[in-house]
Design an enzyme around this catalytic site. Structure first.
Site, mmCIF file in Angstrom:
data_model
loop_
_atom_site.group_PDB
_atom_site.id
_atom_site.type_symbol
_atom_site.label_atom_id
_atom_site.label_comp_id
_atom_site.label_asym_id
_atom_site.label_seq_id
_atom_site.Cartn_x
_atom_site.Cartn_y
_atom_site.Cartn_z
ATOM 1 N N PRO A 277 22.144 0.855 -54.527
ATOM 2 C CA PRO A 277 22.188 1.464 -55.860
ATOM 3 C C PRO A 277 22.970 0.575 -56.821
ATOM 4 C CG PRO A 277 23.682 2.605 -54.370
ATOM 5 C CD PRO A 277 22.948 1.612 -53.537
ATOM 6 N N ASP B 199 27.092 -2.881 -55.910
ATOM 7 C CA ASP B 199 26.526 -1.847 -55.040
ATOM 8 C C ASP B 199 27.451 -0.639 -55.083
ATOM 9 O OD1 ASP B 199 25.563 -0.248 -52.997
ATOM 10 O OD2 ASP B 199 25.263 -1.900 -51.586
ATOM 11 N N HIS B 200 26.959 0.463 -55.642
ATOM 12 C CA HIS B 200 27.810 1.637 -55.829
ATOM 13 C C HIS B 200 28.122 2.350 -54.508
ATOM 14 C CE1 HIS B 200 30.036 4.162 -58.368
ATOM 15 N NE2 HIS B 200 29.206 4.222 -59.397
ATOM 16 N N ARG B 201 27.504 1.940 -53.420
ATOM 17 C CA ARG B 201 27.880 2.508 -52.122
ATOM 18 C C ARG B 201 29.239 1.983 -51.675
ATOM 19 N NH1 ARG B 201 22.904 0.672 -48.487
ATOM 20 N NH2 ARG B 201 23.560 -1.262 -49.502
ATOM 21 N N VAL C 290 24.680 -0.864 -60.187
ATOM 22 C CA VAL C 290 25.357 -0.502 -61.422
ATOM 23 C C VAL C 290 25.713 -1.807 -62.124
ATOM 24 C CG1 VAL C 290 27.378 0.569 -62.464
ATOM 25 C CG2 VAL C 290 26.290 1.647 -60.496
#
Length: 453
Positions: free
Chosen positions: A248, A424-426, A250
């Site tokens: 994901p 990576d928003h994880r 951002v």
């Protein structure tokens, strides 16, 4: 005795499954030595030269230029003992006209073995020999009587001139009339453009000149060019799809006054230790990323889906996105966090040169931890970069431009640059990503801040 051995395509990089043959440097009959380059291949990472593993003589190339070969498949055959001589064979007995040759092969008398018989003998047809003296003479052939040539036909009388049509006779000079007759133009159908309606040579010539044809429509396919998707392009496309639809993304943006950094660059270029170094803004941005990553180690981590773990790394293998004739590649500067600014500048210059020449070793294309893409070299201000697979952050460095900037309440021209960070928003939260980007910007806006890190 000859000793033939086949060389299989090796795995030149981590996880290589196939490669394309770009160029052969040898051909059948060539003698080769150990470590001599025999061919160049293109993998999903870069172009690689393959050395020969043995001494010997090339007997066969098992893959053509442009062919994609799987790892482990043989690509060349080499005779390891070319000096070994076979025992001399006995000379074959002369074959008769009815010898049992193999079908399709030429027999000793020059004929080709077929399913029935052996076909005609080879060689040009010979003339029948003359008869020897004393043989019966050939009877003479009776000659036909000579016929006199026919008398010439009488010259036909000239055809009468056609009568005028409706009392009208076209006005034209004799040379123009002859031209019209030769070209098959009816003078009665023409309107003369000369004085008093006289038909001119140009009138006759225009009558037989076809009107310009309308340009034929060019089919769309004739204006298209198709290139197979393979090599670096295919690997890059697959990597970008996997990254874009797995991590994901951002993206955050920051505009920075980098005037102090550019002033420091100008001073360092005159320093003795930097005089022979290509010191670019990218080197300063790379140093800022390395320093900022110490305060935010999350940007230098990896998401391990299989183990369900986040792997934090105490080293930085800095990736630099590079545009090459073969497509986008991301070679790595190993242990960049241990380098000084000068060492980093030298490494970046060597990396760029090697990448453009397509000579980056496969080992330098894998194992990166964070990447920088310098879109500023193309005059682009910023973008939304896609994270390199296996990493969690990438920084885009935009073009440095002279722009109005507020300094001490006054609008003055300054050197301004835009930064874009995708993460990576994880792994990286908004707070961590924002802090890292702000740290990079602060180091470029005031390089003295590095003293506080």
């Amino acid at each position: 005795m000859p000793q033939f051995k086949q060389f299989p395509l090796p795995d030149t990089a981590e996880g290589l499954t196939e490669a394309e043959i770009l160029t052969w440097h040898v051909r059948p009959g060539d003698a080769v030595k150990v470590n001599q380059v025999i061919c160049e291949i293109e993998t999903a990472k870069a172009a690689v030269e393959l050395p020969c593993p043995w001494d010997g003589v090339v007997t066969e190339l098992l893959a053509e230029v442009g062919q994609t070969v799987e790892v482990g498949s043989p690509i060349i055959t080499i005779d390891l003992d070319p000096s070994g001589a076979a025992a001399p064979a006995a000379a074959p007995a002369p074959a008769s006209a009815e010898s049992n040759g193999k079908i399709g092969e030429e027999t000793a008398d020059g004929r080709i073995a077929t399913l029935v018989g052996y076909g005609p003998k080879s060689g040009a047809a010979k003339r029948r020999p003359r008869k020897a003296a004393g043989q019966a003479p050939v009877a003479p052939v009776a000659q036909a009587p000579v016929v006199p040539p026919p008398a010439p036909a009488p010259t036909p009388a000239p055809a009468p001139v056609a009568a005028p049509r409706g009392g009208y006779v076209p006005l034209a000079k004799p040379p123009v009339r002859k031209l019209a007759k030769d070209l098959g133009v009816d003078l009665y159908a023409l309107a003369g453009s000369g004085p008093g309606g006289v038909i001119t040579r140009e009138d006759v010539e225009q009558a037989v000149t076809p009107a310009p044809a309308a340009p034929a429509a060019v089919p769309a396919g004739a204006r298209e060019r198709r290139v197979p998707i393979k090599g670096v392009r295919r690997a890059t496309a697959q990597a970008m799809v996997d990254s874009a639809f797995t991590a994901p993304h951002v993206t955050e943006f920051l505009t920075v006054d980098v005037t102090p950094m550019m002033e420091l660059r100008a001073r360092l270029k005159n320093a003795p230790e930097f005089r022979d170094v290509k010191l670019t803004p990218l080197a300063f941005a790379a140093k800022a990323v390395l320093l900022a990553a110490r305060r935010t180690p999350d940007v230098n981590a990896t998401w391990d889906e299989a183990a369900q773990e986040i792997v934090y790394k105490d080293y930085v293998h800095l990736g630099i996105a590079a545009a090459t004739p073969r497509g986008l590649v991301v070679p790595k500067v190993r242990d960049a966090d241990r380098m000084s600014l000068r060492e980093l500048a030298v490494a970046l210059d060597e990396l760029a040169t090697t990448a453009r020449d397509g000579k980056t070793p496969p080992a330098d294309m894998v194992g990166g931890t964070i990447t920088i893409t310098n879109v500023g070299v193309f005059g682009v201000d910023t973008g939304t970069p896609i994270i390199n697979p296996g990493e969690v952050a990438i920084l885009a460095l935009g073009a440095i431009r002279d722009m109005p900037w507020v300094v001490g309440g006054q609008v003055v021209p300054r050197k301004v640059c835009q930064l874009a960070l995708s993460f990576d928003h994880r792994v990286v939260d908004g707070q961590q990503g924002s802090r890292f980007l702000a740290d990079v910007g602060a180091l470029l806006a005031d390089p003295g801040v590095a003293m506080t890190y």
